[in-house]
Each structure stands twice: as C-alpha cells, then as structure tokens.
Write a protein that holds these residues in place. Structure first.
Motif, PDB file in Angstrom:
ATOM      1  N   SER A   2       0.552  -1.312  -0.034  1.00 33.51           N
ATOM      2  CA  SER A   2      -0.157  -0.007  -0.029  1.00 33.51           C
ATOM      3  C   SER A   2       0.767   1.446   0.121  1.00 33.51           C
ATOM      4  O   SER A   2       2.213   1.437   0.443  1.00 33.51           O
ATOM      5  N   GLU A   3       0.070   1.995  -0.384  1.00 34.02           N
ATOM      6  CA  GLU A   3       0.662   3.469  -0.934  1.00 34.02           C
ATOM      7  C   GLU A   3       1.309   4.109   0.501  1.00 34.02           C
ATOM      8  O   GLU A   3       0.244   3.898   1.621  1.00 34.02           O
ATOM      9  N   ARG A   4       1.992   5.021   1.392  1.00 33.98           N
ATOM     10  CA  ARG A   4       2.189   5.751   2.597  1.00 33.98           C
ATOM     11  C   ARG A   4       1.831   7.257   2.292  1.00 33.98           C
ATOM     12  O   ARG A   4       1.664   7.318   1.525  1.00 33.98           O
ATOM     13  N   LYS A   5       1.144   7.013   3.448  1.00 29.99           N
ATOM     14  CA  LYS A   5       0.341   8.981   3.448  1.00 29.99           C
ATOM     15  C   LYS A   5       1.744  10.185   3.300  1.00 29.99           C
ATOM     16  O   LYS A   5       3.281   9.331   3.929  1.00 29.99           O
ATOM     17  N   TYR A   7       5.123  12.523   4.097  1.00 26.85           N
ATOM     18  CA  TYR A   7       5.408  13.083   5.109  1.00 26.85           C
ATOM     19  C   TYR A   7       4.418  14.552   5.500  1.00 26.85           C
ATOM     20  O   TYR A   7       5.107  15.466   4.446  1.00 26.85           O
ATOM     21  N   HIS A  42      10.934   8.712  -1.187  1.00 24.55           N
ATOM     22  CA  HIS A  42      10.298   9.920  -0.572  1.00 24.55           C
ATOM     23  C   HIS A  42       8.472   9.622  -1.998  1.00 24.55           C
ATOM     24  O   HIS A  42       8.742   8.946  -3.372  1.00 24.55           O
ATOM     25  N   ASP A  46       5.453  14.671  -0.743  1.00 25.78           N
ATOM     26  CA  ASP A  46       5.955  15.084   1.445  1.00 25.78           C
ATOM     27  C   ASP A  46       5.858  16.488   1.027  1.00 25.78           C
ATOM     28  O   ASP A  46       6.606  16.894   0.220  1.00 25.78           O
TER      29      ASP A  46
END
Length: 64
Positions: A2-5, A7, A42, A46
């Motif tokens: 899954s894609e991260r949120k 930063y 990244h 972000d």
C-alpha cells in the motif's frame, strides 16, 4: 504494497521545522524529486525533506 501517507510539515517550534519545504511546495516541485523518490522512498506529495540541511531546489523550466 500500500502507498504510504505523505510526510507532512513540522509544526512551528517543533524539532525538524527547518526541514519543511517552502509553503505550498512538495517534493514534486523539487529538482531532486526523481532521485529521492527512486532511491530513498520519498513520494512527490511529501512536504518535508529528509536531507539535512534541506536540499529543496525548485525545478526550473526543463528540469525533470
């Protein structure tokens, strides 16, 4: 995977505040985006930089 949120920005007075990208800018606006996304995980959304000091440099006309 899954894609991260993204930063987010650090709050005023918080340690790391100096790593915030300029207001309204994200990694996707940085000349180093492709390299950081490919090598360091990244994502263009972000809002803070992992490099110390921040190496944010706004993309110019033909940069990718």
């Amino acid at each position: 995977m899954s894609e991260r949120k993204p930063y987010g920005r650090y709050k005023a007075g918080e340690e790391g505040e100096d790593m915030n990208l300029p207001e309204g800018k994200t990694c996707g606006d940085c000349a180093h985006c492709r390299r950081c996304c490919a090598m360091f995980g990244h994502i263009p959304a972000d809002e803070s930089c992992d490099w110390s000091p921040s190496r944010f440099r706004e993309q110019q006309g033909g940069e990718v």
